[in-house]
Design a protein around this motif. Sequence first.
Motif, PDB file in Angstrom:
ATOM      1  N   HIS A   7       0.843  -1.200   0.000  1.00  0.00           N
ATOM      2  CA  HIS A   7       0.000   0.000   0.000  1.00  0.00           C
ATOM      3  C   HIS A   7       0.873   1.243   0.000  1.00  0.00           C
ATOM      4  O   HIS A   7       1.851   1.332   0.759  1.00  0.00           O
ATOM      5  CB  HIS A   7      -0.892  -0.024   1.244  1.00  0.00           C
ATOM      6  CG  HIS A   7      -1.758   1.183   1.410  1.00  0.00           C
ATOM      7  ND1 HIS A   7      -2.837   1.440   0.585  1.00  0.00           N
ATOM      8  CD2 HIS A   7      -1.711   2.203   2.312  1.00  0.00           C
ATOM      9  CE1 HIS A   7      -3.426   2.550   0.975  1.00  0.00           C
ATOM     10  NE2 HIS A   7      -2.760   3.045   2.009  1.00  0.00           N
ATOM     11  N   PRO A  12      -3.464   8.281   5.914  1.00  0.00           N
ATOM     12  CA  PRO A  12      -4.177   7.107   6.423  1.00  0.00           C
ATOM     13  C   PRO A  12      -5.696   7.208   6.314  1.00  0.00           C
ATOM     14  O   PRO A  12      -6.377   6.179   6.338  1.00  0.00           O
ATOM     15  CB  PRO A  12      -3.735   7.050   7.895  1.00  0.00           C
ATOM     16  CG  PRO A  12      -2.450   7.812   7.949  1.00  0.00           C
ATOM     17  CD  PRO A  12      -2.579   8.892   6.922  1.00  0.00           C
ATOM     18  N   SER A  17      -6.784   4.326   1.291  1.00  0.00           N
ATOM     19  CA  SER A  17      -6.575   3.591   2.535  1.00  0.00           C
ATOM     20  C   SER A  17      -7.844   2.862   2.965  1.00  0.00           C
ATOM     21  O   SER A  17      -7.776   1.757   3.522  1.00  0.00           O
ATOM     22  CB  SER A  17      -6.103   4.544   3.637  1.00  0.00           C
ATOM     23  OG  SER A  17      -4.836   5.106   3.309  1.00  0.00           O
ATOM     24  N   LEU A  20      -7.861  -0.268   1.139  1.00  0.00           N
ATOM     25  CA  LEU A  20      -6.976  -1.221   1.801  1.00  0.00           C
ATOM     26  C   LEU A  20      -7.703  -1.933   2.939  1.00  0.00           C
ATOM     27  O   LEU A  20      -7.675  -3.164   3.043  1.00  0.00           O
ATOM     28  CB  LEU A  20      -5.740  -0.489   2.332  1.00  0.00           C
ATOM     29  CG  LEU A  20      -4.881  -1.266   3.333  1.00  0.00           C
ATOM     30  CD1 LEU A  20      -4.204  -2.449   2.682  1.00  0.00           C
ATOM     31  CD2 LEU A  20      -3.852  -0.337   3.986  1.00  0.00           C
ATOM     32  N   HIS A  21      -8.354  -1.148   3.786  1.00  0.00           N
ATOM     33  CA  HIS A  21      -9.030  -1.742   4.944  1.00  0.00           C
ATOM     34  C   HIS A  21     -10.169  -2.662   4.510  1.00  0.00           C
ATOM     35  O   HIS A  21     -10.390  -3.715   5.115  1.00  0.00           O
ATOM     36  CB  HIS A  21      -9.547  -0.638   5.862  1.00  0.00           C
ATOM     37  CG  HIS A  21      -8.472   0.251   6.407  1.00  0.00           C
ATOM     38  ND1 HIS A  21      -7.265  -0.235   6.868  1.00  0.00           N
ATOM     39  CD2 HIS A  21      -8.401   1.600   6.539  1.00  0.00           C
ATOM     40  CE1 HIS A  21      -6.501   0.774   7.278  1.00  0.00           C
ATOM     41  NE2 HIS A  21      -7.174   1.893   7.085  1.00  0.00           N
ATOM     42  N   VAL A  36       0.151  -6.816   5.199  1.00  0.00           N
ATOM     43  CA  VAL A  36       0.154  -5.481   4.594  1.00  0.00           C
ATOM     44  C   VAL A  36       1.530  -4.859   4.761  1.00  0.00           C
ATOM     45  O   VAL A  36       2.086  -4.834   5.870  1.00  0.00           O
ATOM     46  CB  VAL A  36      -0.909  -4.565   5.238  1.00  0.00           C
ATOM     47  CG1 VAL A  36      -0.808  -3.145   4.674  1.00  0.00           C
ATOM     48  CG2 VAL A  36      -2.307  -5.123   5.018  1.00  0.00           C
ATOM     49  N   SER A  37       2.074  -4.359   3.658  1.00  0.00           N
ATOM     50  CA  SER A  37       3.264  -3.514   3.693  1.00  0.00           C
ATOM     51  C   SER A  37       2.811  -2.091   3.368  1.00  0.00           C
ATOM     52  O   SER A  37       2.564  -1.750   2.211  1.00  0.00           O
ATOM     53  CB  SER A  37       4.311  -3.982   2.679  1.00  0.00           C
ATOM     54  OG  SER A  37       4.898  -5.198   3.073  1.00  0.00           O
ATOM     55  N   ASP A  38       2.648  -1.279   4.420  1.00  0.00           N
ATOM     56  CA  ASP A  38       2.221   0.116   4.271  1.00  0.00           C
ATOM     57  C   ASP A  38       3.495   0.949   4.123  1.00  0.00           C
ATOM     58  O   ASP A  38       4.164   1.285   5.100  1.00  0.00           O
ATOM     59  CB  ASP A  38       1.408   0.528   5.490  1.00  0.00           C
ATOM     60  CG  ASP A  38       0.813   1.920   5.370  1.00  0.00           C
ATOM     61  OD1 ASP A  38       1.333   2.730   4.565  1.00  0.00           O
ATOM     62  OD2 ASP A  38      -0.174   2.204   6.080  1.00  0.00           O
ATOM     63  N   TYR A  40       4.459   4.036   3.322  1.00  0.00           N
ATOM     64  CA  TYR A  40       4.693   5.317   3.997  1.00  0.00           C
ATOM     65  C   TYR A  40       4.835   5.110   5.500  1.00  0.00           C
ATOM     66  O   TYR A  40       5.717   5.708   6.139  1.00  0.00           O
ATOM     67  CB  TYR A  40       3.566   6.304   3.695  1.00  0.00           C
ATOM     68  CG  TYR A  40       3.657   6.919   2.319  1.00  0.00           C
ATOM     69  CD1 TYR A  40       4.487   8.013   2.080  1.00  0.00           C
ATOM     70  CD2 TYR A  40       2.915   6.421   1.262  1.00  0.00           C
ATOM     71  CE1 TYR A  40       4.571   8.591   0.816  1.00  0.00           C
ATOM     72  CE2 TYR A  40       2.987   6.980  -0.006  1.00  0.00           C
ATOM     73  CZ  TYR A  40       3.820   8.065  -0.226  1.00  0.00           C
ATOM     74  OH  TYR A  40       3.896   8.630  -1.475  1.00  0.00           O
ATOM     75  N   ALA A  41       3.985   4.278   6.082  1.00  0.00           N
ATOM     76  CA  ALA A  41       4.079   4.013   7.518  1.00  0.00           C
ATOM     77  C   ALA A  41       5.408   3.346   7.872  1.00  0.00           C
ATOM     78  O   ALA A  41       5.969   3.582   8.950  1.00  0.00           O
ATOM     79  CB  ALA A  41       2.914   3.138   7.959  1.00  0.00           C
TER      80      ALA A  41
END
Length: 237
Positions: A7, A12, A17, A20-21, A36-38, A40-41
């Motif tokens: 992602h 967020p 996003s 994604l959820h 999940v590979s977020d 930016y986070a």
Amino acid sequence: MKVLIVHAHPEPKSFTSSMLHRAVRTFEMQGHDVTVSDLYAMQWNPVASAADFDMRRNPDYLVYALEQRENVAANAIAPDIAAELDKLIACDLLILSFPLYWCSVPAIMKGWLDRVLVSGKVYGGVRFYDRGGMRGKRALLAYSCGGRDYMFGADGVHGEMDLMMRHMLRGTLGYAGFDVLPSFVAHHVPYIGDQARAAMLDRYGEYLTQLDRVAPLPFPTLDDFDGEMRPRERVAI
């Protein structure tokens, strides 16, 4: 099924996003494992460089793909790449989740692809398309954009979306050996109301429950080409 969602959205609370959820919830309700590979986070480093390698076959001249191959084989690749590569190898389905930036993915996601789709594991030599390292896995683009749906098509002002995204669908995912499923595109997102957004999320969730019945996009089989990758002559029957 093991699902990996990569992602890339800096906000967020964005609609992307929310997609994604919805994907995570949909897959988990079906009993699938979701990772999940977020980016930016995670503060993912998108820059491919010599710093990715603990050893160098040629310390005087950097050939990035060659050093990828050597370092993966020697377990000497950068730890952040190794961790993402493990996720990629383990997954059955890869979803790239992002907002459309200039007819492509955000730079942070492009950097994930540059660094994680490593030579030797994912591709190399004649290991591409139906002989690629990711054969047997499926992949899907799920992204949002500002344009209306009718702007994209053979007669649309922007042309066909799949042609616009050919570098991702064929040149990246298809080349790596994935069975590439038709993309899910959320159109006109910044300009629609909450009700329309909720309906779009419902359509996305429904699409994700239908993936086993969706035919992948057609890409070449290397059986149709000779050792020099010239088309074989077709014999009339």
